[in-house]
Every structure is written in structure tokens, then in C-alpha cells.
Design a protein around this motif. Structure first.
Motif, PDB file in Angstrom:
ATOM      1  N   ARG A   1      17.765  17.506  -0.769  1.00 56.76           N
ATOM      2  CA  ARG A   1      17.795  18.720   0.063  1.00 56.76           C
ATOM      3  C   ARG A   1      18.571  18.489   1.356  1.00 56.76           C
ATOM      4  NH1 ARG A   1      11.949  19.868   1.319  1.00 56.76           N
ATOM      5  NH2 ARG A   1      11.799  17.621   0.925  1.00 56.76           N
ATOM      6  N   ASP A   2      18.695  17.225   1.765  1.00 54.46           N
ATOM      7  CA  ASP A   2      19.489  16.892   2.953  1.00 54.46           C
ATOM      8  C   ASP A   2      20.952  16.632   2.623  1.00 54.46           C
ATOM      9  OD1 ASP A   2      17.412  17.225   4.677  1.00 54.46           O
ATOM     10  OD2 ASP A   2      17.498  15.217   5.541  1.00 54.46           O
ATOM     11  N   GLY A   3      21.315  16.804   1.348  1.00 56.03           N
ATOM     12  CA  GLY A   3      22.718  16.656   0.959  1.00 56.03           C
ATOM     13  C   GLY A   3      23.147  15.266   0.537  1.00 56.03           C
ATOM     14  N   HIS A   4      22.205  14.334   0.331  1.00 55.77           N
ATOM     15  CA  HIS A   4      22.568  12.991  -0.122  1.00 55.77           C
ATOM     16  C   HIS A   4      23.007  13.050  -1.583  1.00 55.77           C
ATOM     17  CE1 HIS A   4      19.589  12.216   3.154  1.00 55.77           C
ATOM     18  NE2 HIS A   4      20.488  11.315   3.495  1.00 55.77           N
ATOM     19  N   SER A   5      24.216  12.579  -1.858  1.00 58.33           N
ATOM     20  CA  SER A   5      24.734  12.566  -3.222  1.00 58.33           C
ATOM     21  C   SER A   5      24.085  11.442  -4.023  1.00 58.33           C
ATOM     22  CB  SER A   5      26.248  12.353  -3.212  1.00 58.33           C
ATOM     23  OG  SER A   5      26.557  11.043  -2.729  1.00 58.33           O
ATOM     24  N   PHE A   6      24.318  11.449  -5.339  1.00 55.03           N
ATOM     25  CA  PHE A   6      23.770  10.377  -6.173  1.00 55.03           C
ATOM     26  C   PHE A   6      24.292   9.015  -5.732  1.00 55.03           C
ATOM     27  CE2 PHE A   6      24.507   7.542  -9.867  1.00 55.03           C
ATOM     28  CZ  PHE A   6      23.195   7.165 -10.072  1.00 55.03           C
ATOM     29  N   ASP A   7      25.580   8.905  -5.441  1.00 55.46           N
ATOM     30  CA  ASP A   7      26.142   7.617  -5.040  1.00 55.46           C
ATOM     31  C   ASP A   7      25.506   7.098  -3.754  1.00 55.46           C
ATOM     32  OD1 ASP A   7      27.802   7.308  -7.201  1.00 55.46           O
ATOM     33  OD2 ASP A   7      29.554   8.183  -6.215  1.00 55.46           O
ATOM     34  N   VAL A   8      25.246   7.995  -2.811  1.00 57.25           N
ATOM     35  CA  VAL A   8      24.589   7.587  -1.564  1.00 57.25           C
ATOM     36  C   VAL A   8      23.159   7.154  -1.848  1.00 57.25           C
ATOM     37  CG1 VAL A   8      23.673   8.434   0.635  1.00 57.25           C
ATOM     38  CG2 VAL A   8      26.034   8.929  -0.006  1.00 57.25           C
ATOM     39  N   ARG A   9      22.466   7.905  -2.678  1.00 60.55           N
ATOM     40  CA  ARG A   9      21.079   7.553  -3.007  1.00 60.55           C
ATOM     41  C   ARG A   9      21.008   6.216  -3.736  1.00 60.55           C
ATOM     42  NH1 ARG A   9      19.097  10.595  -6.595  1.00 60.55           N
ATOM     43  NH2 ARG A   9      20.784  12.044  -7.068  1.00 60.55           N
ATOM     44  N   PHE A  10      21.911   6.004  -4.677  1.00 66.60           N
ATOM     45  CA  PHE A  10      21.949   4.732  -5.401  1.00 66.60           C
ATOM     46  C   PHE A  10      22.260   3.586  -4.439  1.00 66.60           C
ATOM     47  CE2 PHE A  10      23.846   1.368  -7.895  1.00 66.60           C
ATOM     48  CZ  PHE A  10      23.076   1.315  -9.046  1.00 66.60           C
ATOM     49  N   GLY A  11      23.234   3.809  -3.569  1.00 63.41           N
ATOM     50  CA  GLY A  11      23.665   2.772  -2.640  1.00 63.41           C
ATOM     51  C   GLY A  11      22.606   2.366  -1.637  1.00 63.41           C
ATOM     52  N   ALA A  12      21.600   3.215  -1.446  1.00 66.32           N
ATOM     53  CA  ALA A  12      20.537   2.886  -0.498  1.00 66.32           C
ATOM     54  C   ALA A  12      19.622   1.784  -1.012  1.00 66.32           C
ATOM     55  CB  ALA A  12      19.710   4.138  -0.190  1.00 66.32           C
ATOM     56  N   TYR A  13      19.705   1.470  -2.308  1.00 64.29           N
ATOM     57  CA  TYR A  13      18.784   0.503  -2.896  1.00 64.29           C
ATOM     58  C   TYR A  13      19.481  -0.737  -3.466  1.00 64.29           C
ATOM     59  CZ  TYR A  13      15.330   4.100  -2.220  1.00 64.29           C
ATOM     60  OH  TYR A  13      14.501   5.020  -1.633  1.00 64.29           O
ATOM     61  N   VAL A  14      20.784  -0.868  -3.218  1.00 62.79           N
ATOM     62  CA  VAL A  14      21.517  -2.064  -3.615  1.00 62.79           C
ATOM     63  C   VAL A  14      22.414  -2.495  -2.458  1.00 62.79           C
ATOM     64  CG1 VAL A  14      21.506  -1.494  -6.078  1.00 62.79           C
ATOM     65  CG2 VAL A  14      23.397  -0.712  -4.650  1.00 62.79           C
ATOM     66  N   GLU A  15      22.846  -3.736  -2.478  1.00 64.49           N
ATOM     67  CA  GLU A  15      23.673  -4.244  -1.380  1.00 64.49           C
ATOM     68  C   GLU A  15      25.127  -3.792  -1.489  1.00 64.49           C
ATOM     69  OE1 GLU A  15      23.355  -8.416  -0.815  1.00 64.49           O
ATOM     70  OE2 GLU A  15      21.211  -8.381  -0.331  1.00 64.49           O
ATOM     71  N   ALA A  16      25.642  -3.685  -2.722  1.00 67.09           N
ATOM     72  CA  ALA A  16      27.046  -3.306  -2.913  1.00 67.09           C
ATOM     73  C   ALA A  16      27.161  -2.428  -4.147  1.00 67.09           C
ATOM     74  CB  ALA A  16      27.920  -4.553  -3.043  1.00 67.09           C
ATOM     75  N   ALA A  17      27.071  -1.126  -3.943  1.00 68.97           N
ATOM     76  CA  ALA A  17      27.051  -0.192  -5.069  1.00 68.97           C
ATOM     77  C   ALA A  17      28.303  -0.285  -5.922  1.00 68.97           C
ATOM     78  CB  ALA A  17      26.879   1.232  -4.543  1.00 68.97           C
ATOM     79  N   GLU A  18      29.435  -0.657  -5.302  1.00 72.14           N
ATOM     80  CA  GLU A  18      30.689  -0.696  -6.047  1.00 72.14           C
ATOM     81  C   GLU A  18      30.701  -1.778  -7.119  1.00 72.14           C
ATOM     82  OE1 GLU A  18      31.195  -3.342  -2.416  1.00 72.14           O
ATOM     83  OE2 GLU A  18      30.328  -1.369  -2.868  1.00 72.14           O
ATOM     84  N   LEU A  19      29.769  -2.730  -7.063  1.00 72.00           N
ATOM     85  CA  LEU A  19      29.707  -3.787  -8.072  1.00 72.00           C
ATOM     86  C   LEU A  19      29.001  -3.331  -9.344  1.00 72.00           C
ATOM     87  CD1 LEU A  19      28.875  -6.930  -5.883  1.00 72.00           C
ATOM     88  CD2 LEU A  19      31.104  -6.070  -6.616  1.00 72.00           C
ATOM     89  N   TYR A  20      28.394  -2.171  -9.298  1.00 73.05           N
ATOM     90  CA  TYR A  20      27.715  -1.623 -10.478  1.00 73.05           C
ATOM     91  C   TYR A  20      28.685  -0.650 -11.151  1.00 73.05           C
ATOM     92  CZ  TYR A  20      23.557  -3.693  -8.412  1.00 73.05           C
ATOM     93  OH  TYR A  20      22.650  -4.585  -7.880  1.00 73.05           O
ATOM     94  N   ARG A  21      29.431  -1.156 -12.119  1.00 69.89           N
ATOM     95  CA  ARG A  21      30.537  -0.375 -12.679  1.00 69.89           C
ATOM     96  C   ARG A  21      30.057   0.826 -13.484  1.00 69.89           C
ATOM     97  NH1 ARG A  21      32.995  -3.883 -17.740  1.00 69.89           N
ATOM     98  NH2 ARG A  21      31.045  -4.169 -18.876  1.00 69.89           N
TER      99      ARG A  21
END
Length: 216
Positions: A118-138
Motif C-alpha cells: 500500500r506504500d508503493g513498495h515493488s516486489f523487487d524492493v520487498r525481496f531486496g529487504a530480506y537479502v544482502e544482494a538481490a541481483e545475485l538471485y537470478r
């Protein structure tokens, strides 16, 4: 005459090349600064989302709450479905459980399914909040759905909700992706309603590796 004409031409050419080099350096610096600013904004958004998610789950209405039993059931259901259709099963993980539950709760509050908070956080932002480097999860993805029909919020309703994903080609294709290794399901119950989110992801690739040759 030729020398007189050639001298200013070469000088102008050198001046032009110098200007181009300076402009190129300035553009590169601006892009680097912009990248740093965007990275900072994204990092703040990810940090803010983790706090936001905990706040959402801490302030659920009295007639609602998480359903760990149905989460475990749906974790097993998606893994079994994949295995029966030629894909490897998935490991149920708690790593994204809070993110999945919070998004399910956000959908309940909003009255509709979706992939933004509801605050506009996208899936990528939400996922990235729980890992150190989201880009490593292909490979990473998310399915979301709700069942608001009258009747008990039980295994039968959870199965009907899962069938909604299977009956949608996009959702079915998403949960069947080859590279997925893990799943976290979040389920929020409110009265007869079930709101569910499944988050899928692969193993992280090693830093500085070529993602095109991982897993060959």
C-alpha cells in the motif's frame, strides 16, 4: 595556402575532441552520481520496507492473523505439483515468510490482490529487504491471490486458492520456473477470507561470476 587552411582545421578538430572528452567525462560522472543516488534510494526503501512489514503484521485486526498450517500446506502443494510435472521440488524456507505475510496482509487491507504494498513498495524492493544482494538471485517471482467466498478458511479453501494459480497460465508458468529452489508462502485469514502470497527464488550466484554459465 594548404598549411594555412590545415592549421585552423586541425586546431578546431583538437578543440572539438577535447570538448567531447570533457563532456564524456562529465556524463560518466553524472551517471555515476545518479547510480549512487538511485542505489541509496533503493537501499532506504528496502530498509524501510522491512520495518513497514513488521508494522503491518503487528497491527492486524482482531479477527485476522497468519495461518502457519496453511502456509506449510501450500509450500508442500507447490513443490509436489512441480515434481509431478517434471520440475524439481522446492525447499520451504522462512527467509521470505515475513515478506509474503506482510504482502498478503496488505492485500487484505486494500481489498485486492497485487504485487505492490500500500506504500508503493515493488516486489523487487520487498525481496531486496530480506537479502544482502538481490541481483545475485537470478530467478525470483511471486504469486498472489485471495479467496473471499463464504465457508471455513481450511485446507479445502487453500487448495481452491492454489487452483486459481494453476488455472492462470501466467501464474502457473511463474511457479514452474526451472531455476527456483525455495518457496515462502504467507497466508492471512480474516473471517472466512484467505489472502495468500507465494515467493519463489533461486540460489544466489557467486559474486563476480558469469550468470550465463551458472548451473550448466
Amino acid at each position: 595556402m594548404t598549411k594555412l587552411l590545415a592549421y585552423p582545421f586541425n586546431r578546431a578538430n583538437r578543440l572539438t575532441m577535447t570538448k567531447i572528452k570533457i563532456l564524456s567525462v562529465l556524463v560518466a560522472l553524472l551517471l555515476a552520481v545518479a547510480g549512487l543516488l538511485l542505489t541509496g534510494v533503493e537501499a532506504r526503501a528496502q530498509g524501510n520496507y522491512a520495518q513497514y512489514a513488521r508494522s503491518v503484521l503487528a497491527n492486524l485486526p482482531e479477527n485476522s492473523g497468519a495461518r502457519p498450517d496453511l502456509e506449510a500446506y501450500l509450500d508442500k502443494l507447490v513443490s509436489s505439483y512441480r515434481q509431478s510435472n517434471g520440475r524439481k521440488g522446492l525447499i520451504a524456507s522462512d527467509m521470505m515468510r515475513e515478506a509474503a505475510r506482510a504482502q498478503a496482509a496488505d492485500m487484505m487491507f486494500a481489498g485486492k490482490s497485487g504485487h505492490k504494498s500500500r506504500d508503493g513498495h515493488s516486489f523487487d524492493v520487498r525481496f531486496g529487504a530480506y537479502v544482502e544482494a538481490a541481483e545475485l538471485y537470478r530467478a525470483r517471482g511471486e504469486n498472489a491471490a485471495s479467496d473471499r467466498k463464504k465457508g471455513p478458511a481450511d485446507l479445502m479453501k487453500a487448495k481452491a486458492l492454489f487452483d486459481l494459480w494453476l488455472n492462470s497460465s501466467g501464474h502457473r508458468r511463474n511457479l514452474m520456473k526451472r531455476d527456483y529452489e525455495f518457496v515462502s508462502t504467507g497466508v492471512i485469514e480474516r473471517g472466512d477470507e484467505l489472502w495468500a502470497v507465494q515467493i519463489f527464488w533461486s540460489k544466489p550466484i557467486p559474486p563476480n561470476s558469469n550468470p550465463l554459465i551458472i548451473g550448466e
